[in-house]
Design a protein around this motif. Structure first.
Motif, PDB file in Angstrom:
ATOM      1  N   SER A 121     -10.060  -5.738   8.957  1.00 44.84           N
ATOM      2  CA  SER A 121      -9.676  -6.527   8.012  1.00 44.84           C
ATOM      3  C   SER A 121      -9.915  -5.893   6.728  1.00 44.84           C
ATOM      4  CB  SER A 121     -10.880  -7.774   7.645  1.00 44.84           C
ATOM      5  OG  SER A 121     -12.363  -6.741   7.571  1.00 44.84           O
ATOM      6  N   ASP A 122      -9.833  -4.726   6.674  1.00 45.81           N
ATOM      7  CA  ASP A 122     -10.193  -3.533   5.863  1.00 45.81           C
ATOM      8  C   ASP A 122      -9.577  -1.735   6.323  1.00 45.81           C
ATOM      9  OD1 ASP A 122     -10.836  -2.360   3.708  1.00 45.81           O
ATOM     10  OD2 ASP A 122     -13.322  -2.296   3.513  1.00 45.81           O
ATOM     11  N   ILE A 123      -8.126  -1.882   6.201  1.00 48.88           N
ATOM     12  CA  ILE A 123      -7.098  -0.945   6.311  1.00 48.88           C
ATOM     13  C   ILE A 123      -6.270  -0.884   5.927  1.00 48.88           C
ATOM     14  CG2 ILE A 123      -5.934  -2.828   7.934  1.00 48.88           C
ATOM     15  CD1 ILE A 123      -5.999  -0.912   9.920  1.00 48.88           C
ATOM     16  N   GLY A 124      -5.537  -0.068   5.381  1.00 52.24           N
ATOM     17  CA  GLY A 124      -4.765   0.524   4.481  1.00 52.24           C
ATOM     18  C   GLY A 124      -3.907   1.277   4.754  1.00 52.24           C
ATOM     19  N   ILE A 125      -2.821   2.194   3.923  1.00 46.56           N
ATOM     20  CA  ILE A 125      -1.791   2.997   4.462  1.00 46.56           C
ATOM     21  C   ILE A 125      -1.644   3.566   3.376  1.00 46.56           C
ATOM     22  CG2 ILE A 125       0.091   4.589   5.446  1.00 46.56           C
ATOM     23  CD1 ILE A 125       0.446   2.651   7.714  1.00 46.56           C
ATOM     24  N   PHE A 126      -1.897   5.790   2.861  1.00 50.09           N
ATOM     25  CA  PHE A 126      -2.293   5.230   1.262  1.00 50.09           C
ATOM     26  C   PHE A 126      -1.812   6.777   1.930  1.00 50.09           C
ATOM     27  CE2 PHE A 126      -5.755   2.805  -0.316  1.00 50.09           C
ATOM     28  CZ  PHE A 126      -6.183   2.242   0.705  1.00 50.09           C
ATOM     29  N   GLN A 127      -1.607   7.238   0.086  1.00 44.27           N
ATOM     30  CA  GLN A 127      -0.827   8.438  -0.657  1.00 44.27           C
ATOM     31  C   GLN A 127      -1.737   8.866  -1.107  1.00 44.27           C
ATOM     32  OE1 GLN A 127       2.869   8.228  -1.609  1.00 44.27           O
ATOM     33  NE2 GLN A 127       3.486   6.328  -2.613  1.00 44.27           N
ATOM     34  N   ARG A 128      -1.817  10.429  -0.811  1.00 49.16           N
ATOM     35  CA  ARG A 128      -2.860  10.574  -1.789  1.00 49.16           C
ATOM     36  C   ARG A 128      -2.358  12.528  -2.879  1.00 49.16           C
ATOM     37  NH1 ARG A 128      -7.685  13.416  -2.411  1.00 49.16           N
ATOM     38  NH2 ARG A 128      -7.279  15.076  -4.025  1.00 49.16           N
ATOM     39  N   PHE A 185      -6.101  13.906  -7.797  1.00 47.13           N
ATOM     40  CA  PHE A 185      -7.128  13.477  -7.199  1.00 47.13           C
ATOM     41  C   PHE A 185      -6.144  12.029  -7.090  1.00 47.13           C
ATOM     42  CE2 PHE A 185      -9.754  15.954  -8.987  1.00 47.13           C
ATOM     43  CZ  PHE A 185     -10.072  16.928  -7.516  1.00 47.13           C
ATOM     44  N   ASP A 186      -5.368  12.164  -7.149  1.00 40.90           N
ATOM     45  CA  ASP A 186      -4.589  10.679  -7.238  1.00 40.90           C
ATOM     46  C   ASP A 186      -4.233   9.743  -5.614  1.00 40.90           C
ATOM     47  OD1 ASP A 186      -4.289  11.081 -10.098  1.00 40.90           O
ATOM     48  OD2 ASP A 186      -2.094  11.284 -10.733  1.00 40.90           O
ATOM     49  N   GLU A 187      -5.118   8.384  -5.818  1.00 41.49           N
ATOM     50  CA  GLU A 187      -4.678   8.144  -4.654  1.00 41.49           C
ATOM     51  C   GLU A 187      -4.191   7.142  -4.425  1.00 41.49           C
ATOM     52  OE1 GLU A 187      -7.291   8.666  -1.251  1.00 41.49           O
ATOM     53  OE2 GLU A 187      -7.578   6.623  -1.085  1.00 41.49           O
ATOM     54  N   GLU A 188      -3.169   6.902  -3.483  1.00 39.35           N
ATOM     55  CA  GLU A 188      -2.932   4.877  -4.198  1.00 39.35           C
ATOM     56  C   GLU A 188      -2.396   3.891  -2.346  1.00 39.35           C
ATOM     57  OE1 GLU A 188       2.019   4.295  -5.793  1.00 39.35           O
ATOM     58  OE2 GLU A 188       0.753   6.260  -7.166  1.00 39.35           O
ATOM     59  N   PRO A 189      -2.536   2.992  -2.089  1.00 43.40           N
ATOM     60  CA  PRO A 189      -2.431   2.682  -0.823  1.00 43.40           C
ATOM     61  C   PRO A 189       0.039   2.475  -1.102  1.00 43.40           C
ATOM     62  CG  PRO A 189      -3.308   0.807  -3.213  1.00 43.40           C
ATOM     63  CD  PRO A 189      -2.831   2.234  -3.386  1.00 43.40           C
ATOM     64  N   ILE A 190      -0.071   2.650   0.210  1.00 40.94           N
ATOM     65  CA  ILE A 190       1.677   2.611   0.327  1.00 40.94           C
ATOM     66  C   ILE A 190       0.952   1.446   0.708  1.00 40.94           C
ATOM     67  CG2 ILE A 190       3.063   2.540   1.391  1.00 40.94           C
ATOM     68  CD1 ILE A 190       2.080   5.744   2.158  1.00 40.94           C
ATOM     69  N   VAL A 191       0.767   0.873   1.824  1.00 45.22           N
ATOM     70  CA  VAL A 191       0.647  -1.388   2.339  1.00 45.22           C
ATOM     71  C   VAL A 191      -0.869  -1.497   2.646  1.00 45.22           C
ATOM     72  CG1 VAL A 191       1.153  -0.607   4.377  1.00 45.22           C
ATOM     73  CG2 VAL A 191       1.191  -3.110   3.680  1.00 45.22           C
ATOM     74  N   ASP A 192      -1.696  -1.855   2.489  1.00 43.86           N
ATOM     75  CA  ASP A 192      -2.846  -2.339   2.677  1.00 43.86           C
ATOM     76  C   ASP A 192      -3.566  -4.325   2.678  1.00 43.86           C
ATOM     77  OD1 ASP A 192      -3.539  -3.973   0.398  1.00 43.86           O
ATOM     78  OD2 ASP A 192      -4.846  -1.992  -0.386  1.00 43.86           O
ATOM     79  N   SER A 193      -4.605  -4.592   3.402  1.00 48.59           N
ATOM     80  CA  SER A 193      -4.630  -5.412   3.176  1.00 48.59           C
ATOM     81  C   SER A 193      -4.665  -6.873   2.808  1.00 48.59           C
ATOM     82  CB  SER A 193      -6.357  -5.153   4.952  1.00 48.59           C
ATOM     83  OG  SER A 193      -6.906  -4.501   3.926  1.00 48.59           O
ATOM     84  N   ARG A 194      -4.511  -6.087   1.603  1.00 45.58           N
ATOM     85  CA  ARG A 194      -4.544  -7.389   0.477  1.00 45.58           C
ATOM     86  C   ARG A 194      -3.035  -7.840   0.678  1.00 45.58           C
ATOM     87  NH1 ARG A 194      -6.094  -4.153  -4.897  1.00 45.58           N
ATOM     88  NH2 ARG A 194      -4.857  -2.394  -3.183  1.00 45.58           N
ATOM     89  N   SER A 195      -2.369  -7.017   0.559  1.00 46.09           N
ATOM     90  CA  SER A 195      -0.871  -7.294   0.926  1.00 46.09           C
ATOM     91  C   SER A 195      -0.653  -8.663   2.228  1.00 46.09           C
ATOM     92  CB  SER A 195      -0.250  -5.962   0.826  1.00 46.09           C
ATOM     93  OG  SER A 195      -0.546  -5.495   0.485  1.00 46.09           O
ATOM     94  N   ILE A 196      -1.318  -7.573   3.611  1.00 53.99           N
ATOM     95  CA  ILE A 196      -1.248  -8.227   4.711  1.00 53.99           C
ATOM     96  C   ILE A 196      -2.385  -8.746   5.418  1.00 53.99           C
ATOM     97  CG2 ILE A 196       0.305  -8.384   6.864  1.00 53.99           C
ATOM     98  CD1 ILE A 196       2.056  -5.995   5.094  1.00 53.99           C
ATOM     99  N   PRO A 197      -3.267  -9.606   4.490  1.00 51.18           N
ATOM    100  CA  PRO A 197      -4.530 -10.034   5.239  1.00 51.18           C
ATOM    101  C   PRO A 197      -4.740  -9.892   6.715  1.00 51.18           C
ATOM    102  CG  PRO A 197      -3.128 -11.724   4.006  1.00 51.18           C
ATOM    103  CD  PRO A 197      -2.532 -10.486   4.109  1.00 51.18           C
TER     104      PRO A 197
END
Lengths: 487, 517
Positions: free
Chosen positions: A144-151, A156-168
């Motif tokens: 349930s707590d999963i995401g693909i991120f870029q860093r 130190f900037d990191e952000e999700p590309i897509v994660d389980s907030r968008s596609i739970p």
């Protein structure tokens, strides 16, 4: 007023520096600083994010860094937290040189100075934007707590590309770009909204990759350098659990095949050589696109005979013009003959090297402590372990930077359980430098508190651009393009 | 009914009934909600909540839910929330001219909420959302000057703090403005502006701080219902009722019929009773078994099973575990309905409930890795992506028993930031890296002795053998043999029973096999 605004940060920095506690009555300790993470003797690219570190039990630290060519830098506080711009300047000034660190720490109210250590600043650049990876909370059947991120590797900037907030509630995996270039990328969403997303130059499509002629959805991907094809394995993945305290889980395939997707026509290209009764998995195109490397093993009864599953490294020709898979299999390394197992072949983009996982058995070396990274010289066939990168724990999920001089991989060496990302330099002779942990602002707090694990890391040449709102709409629309089989 | 004491009596009765309802009839409801969250007193945790629309309501609700750890505290918290909602409804109704004789009507929304909470996925966050929206609306009615300017700030604030509650707030304030305005035409214009502002707030949120959330989350709240992308109609009905109840109270006040007080009082009582019937027995029985197992109340499990019967594999797992823990599994299992091997260790069914008891059974049997695996998957199955103190405790213990101290420390550190698990976590930390201390621990030391030293695959098809091997490995673990033999019996596998039964010579006391033919 404008002038005041401009000089205010400088004044504040000076004020803070003046307030910082300098070491006094320093005792000298004849050991290396007990630092977290261990950055002693590593090789870094110029312009990487600062290698901040903590010192065990230290109330305060004072670090002076001197370049062998020019420049210096200090950091002080509860941990060594370097200014990003100053750090970049110092590393750029010392390309091909060394940085020397003098570390003092206040422990139990007393300042101690430890032995100095150095790190090398490589001549080889790492100009890629950064890394992509999946971060996943530990789970075995549900995620349930999963995401693909870029860093951004330079900060130190990191952000999700897509994660389980968008596609739970759905598993997402295998974000892979073509030779690190995210203008051509793909990723899978599993479960109710299952799809394989292929995006080329901003044009996106969602594919349904399961067919009557294949055993499963497309799984582990690898782009052809032309961008016209993606090689996939199809895996019926299962897992079993061990009740001893040495070895927790074994992941295995009940069946696996490999094939190629023509992304221009959304057609699957099949070959009887890659769809045998044995296991075929982890296909990867060679740097020139004329071969497909893959791993194959005889089929065994699972899970009882999991420990017998040992993959050899093979290759088969591929003709990008006609989209034809060759008719003859070459076995490059018969690992099973010596009781070993090769997985995850990753050719360097300059065509010189092939990096792979080397373990006793298993399609998933991540769960095997003995799993190491090895490198093969594609011109001579010489093979050797990548000593600088390896540890006593598992290393796996490795990939090359766009210039084939840096590798990123995951390792469980920190706590034996959770995968973390390490970066290592590979020189022109294939020698690997001591790996360094992906830098974080406060590494101890970040890594020791984080229960989520990293996997499938890769370099990304530029920042990944995915219109998440549009992507969500497409995912929830349920519209998919059904792939067909090329006759 | 202008007597202050009578009104107080109504509110007090509501609070008292609510508290007793949860404390006596459904303590498992409190335990259920408490075990699917991990409220931490850290800056990161606050920040994580507050960056989402409705995050403040969610944060405050989670703060309250942590007190569910103790049933009396939990019951009190719920009672206070419901009474606060009732009072807000009443006070808003008064502001628009409702008559005191209709005070009982103000109880209706709270009672409907009690009914709604019978759906185990309905979240206390919804209760907090409604309360905060009401409180904001009540505050708005107290503003005397520049109300329209305040509204421009209050609408985005309502969305930011309550998410879904903004609609309730907007509805309440619109009704208030319309009923109290001197210039209806001007007020209508203002209302149009307010609704446009609410729409703008939603659009801006969609493309800024809520960019990564689904439209469902943006419109209907992130955590008002545990399952993402789902909101039951009753939730909307309650929200609508909260909006229109003050208006309804004002309208019935015009009737000037005193007998209505009696009708309304009876209606409130009937509705209260009806609300208590909205907790499906089949589901809440399972939660009750889980609640007893969680608190290791083995006699309570057995007594409840004797009273209510066992009709489900999960309940059966609880009863068998209770019997096993009391050393009576083979002797007394025949007394209860059995569900085959599933009734010993129910399989994981990819949801957050199905194998909570199995995870406990594995833990007590010494299948520590399986216990960890189930606890991991249970935690990941929590539909709203929240972590669980209960499951994290077991995971930390698993790593501790396995000697993975750094990994255990991660979970213990998290638990140390909670209110009710902190002291346990801090005590557990003193065991890390101290082999002698762990080995001397009454539970962890025992679990270490139980554990296999060589690889031993967990296989459902060969579970009886695994359990008997566990006993062979450590004859101190007699419950493993009980389970192993029970497994053969439940599978009608007499061959395996005969094969493993001789092991019972190593067991301290012989079997009686009550009720097994």
């Amino acid at each position: 007023m404008t002038k005041l605004i401009k000089i205010l940060p400088v004044l504040l920095s000076l004020l803070l520096a003046a307030c910082a506690e300098r070491p006094s009555d320093v005792c000298v300790v004849d050991t290396m600083p007990p630092m977290y993470p261990d950055y002693v003797g590593v090789t870094i690219p110029a312009g990487i994010a600062p290698l901040n570190f903590n010192v065990d039990k230290a109330e305060k630290v004072w670090v002076e860094v001197k370049g062998s060519k020019d420049g210096s830098l200090t950091a002080s506080g509860e941990w060594a937290d370097f200014d990003i711009d100053d750090w970049h300047d110092l590393t750029l000034m010392n390309k091909g040189g060394q940085l020397s660190f003098d570390v003092s720490a206040k422990v139990d109210g007393k300042w101690c100075r430890y032995n100095s250590f150095t790190i090398d600043v490589s001549d080889d650049p790492l100009d890629d934007y950064g890394l992509t990876f999946r971060k996943i909370a530990p789970g075995y059947e549900v995620f349930s707590d999963i995401g693909i991120f870029q860093r951004d590797i330079h900060s130190f900037d990191e952000e999700p590309i897509v994660d389980s907030r968008s596609i739970p509630g759905e598993c997402m995996n295998c974000h892979v770009a073509n030779r690190t270039d995210p203008r051509q990328m793909q990723l899978h969403i599993r479960g109710l909204y299952s799809a394989t997303m292929v995006q080329i130059d901003g044009e996106r499509r969602l594919l349904q990759t399961a067919t009557d002629s294949t055993i499963a959805n497309c799984m582990y991907p690898y782009w052809h350098p032309s961008g016209n094809y993606v090689a996939y394995s199809l895996n019926l993945i299962h897992q079993c659990f061990n009740e001893s305290n040495s070895h927790f889980i074994e992941v295995f395939d009940k069946a696996s095949d490999a094939l190629v997707l023509d992304v221009r026509s959304n057609q699957l290209i099949l070959s009887p050589l890659l769809q045998t009764d044995d296991f075929e998995t982890y296909p990867a195109f060679s740097a020139d696109g004329t071969k497909i490397y893959y791993c194959t093993s005889k089929k065994y009864k699972v899970p009882e005979e999991c420990d017998k599953i040992q993959y050899d490294l093979c290759c088969v020709d591929f003709d990008a013009e006609s989209g034809q898979i060759g008719t003859k299999v070459d076995t490059l390394i018969k690992a099973s003959a010596i009781g070993k197992c090769i997985t995850h072949p990753r050719p360097s983009y300059d065509g010189k090297w092939l990096m792979y996982s080397y373990a006793d058995c298993s399609v998933f070396p991540l769960n095997h402590k003995e799993a190491d990274l090895w490198i093969m010289n594609l011109a001579t066939g010489e093979k050797r372990p990548m000593d600088g990168a390896n540890s006593d724990d598992a290393e796996s999920f490795h990939n090359w930077s766009s210039n084939s001089r840096w590798i990123v991989f995951s390792s469980r060496r920190l706590d034996g359980v959770t995968n973390r990302l390490f970066i290592s330099h590979v020189d022109e002779n294939g020698n690997t430098s001591k790996a360094f942990l992906l830098p974080q602002r406060n590494p101890r707090v970040y890594y020791e508190d984080m229960t989520r694990a990293y996997n499938t890391p890769d370099f990304t040449l530029t920042k990944v651009d995915l219109d998440i709102r549009a992507f969500m709409n497409e995912i929830y629309s349920g519209e998919r393009i059904q792939v067909t089989i090329k006759k | 009914m202008n007597h202050w004491g009578v009104k107080t009596l109504f509110s007090a009765l509501l609070g008292l009934a609510a508290m007793l309802f949860w404390v006596i009839l459904h303590p498992e409801w409190l335990s259920f909600h408490e075990q699917y969250q991990m409220f931490m007193f850290t800056g990161d945790y606050v920040a994580e909540r507050l960056v989402v629309a409705g995050g403040l309501a969610d944060y405050l609700a989670e703060f309250c839910v942590q007190f569910f750890f103790y049933k009396w505290a939990g019951g009190l918290v719920m009672a206070l929330l419901l009474v606060a909602i009732q009072l807000c409804v009443w006070l808003i109704a008064r502001r628009i001219g409702a008559n005191e004789n209709h005070y009982p009507l103000s109880l209706i929304p709270s009672l409907l909420i009690v009914a709604y909470l019978g759906d185990h996925n309905a979240m206390p966050t919804f209760v907090m959302t409604i309360l905060m929206a009401l409180a904001l609306a009540l505050g708005y009615t107290r503003i005397v000057r520049y109300r329209c300017y305040c509204q421009i700030a209050l609408i985005p604030l309502a969305y930011w703090t309550t998410g879904y509650g903004m609609f309730v707030y907007l509805g309440l304030t619109a009704i208030y403005d319309m009923l109290t305005a001197d210039d209806k035409r001007r007020t209508s214009l203002f209302l149009l502006v307010y609704f446009a502002l609410a729409a703008l707030t939603l659009v801006v949120s969609t493309y800024t701080f809520m960019l990564r959330y689904t439209m469902h989350d943006i419109l209907l709240g992130v955590n008002t219902y545990r399952q993402r992308l789902v909101t039951p109609g009753l939730q909307h009905a309650i929200a609508a009722l909260v909006v229109f109840m003050p208006l309804a109270m004002m309208l019935v006040s015009r009737l000037r019929a005193r007998w209505l007080l009696v009708v309304e009082s009876v209606a409130a009582v009937v509705m209260g009773y009806w609300a208590t019937t909205q907790y499906p027995k089949r589901i809440y029985d399972l939660f009750k078994y889980d609640y007893f197992v969680r608190n290791e109340r083995w006699n309570a499990v057995i007594n409840y099973a004797r009273r209510e019967g066992v009709n489900d594999a999960m309940a059966c797992t609880a009863v068998n575990l209770a019997l096993g823990m009391k050393g009576q599994l083979l002797d007394n299992m025949g007394e209860f309905n059995q569900c085959g091997q599933q009734g010993l260790l129910t399989r994981f069914d990819r949801n957050m409930v199905s194998c909570t008891i199995t995870a406990e059974a594995c833990y007590h049997l010494g299948l520590i890795n399986s216990a960890m695996r189930y606890n991991y998957d249970l935690q990941e199955s929590v539909d709203n992506r929240r972590k669980s103190c209960r499951f994290s405790m077991r995971i930390a213990e698993g790593y501790l028993v396995n000697g993975r101290y750094d990994a255990s420390m991660k979970y213990l550190k998290r638990l140390s930031h909670t209110l009710f698990y902190s002291s346990w976590a801090k005590d557990a930390m003193t065991y890390l890296y101290d082999e002698a201390k762990i080995n001397a621990h009454p539970v962890w030391g025992k679990l270490r002795r139980y554990q296999f030293e060589e690889d031993e695959l967990y296989s459902v098809s060969d579970l009886d053998r695994l359990l008997c091997r566990l006993f062979e490995h450590c004859p101190e673990n007699s419950m493993a043999l009980d389970y192993g033999l029970a497994c053969t019996l439940l599978n009608n596998d007499l061959k395996h029973f005969e094969e493993f039964y001789p092991l019972s010579k190593l067991r301290k006391s012989p079997y009686n096999f009550n009720g097994i033919e």
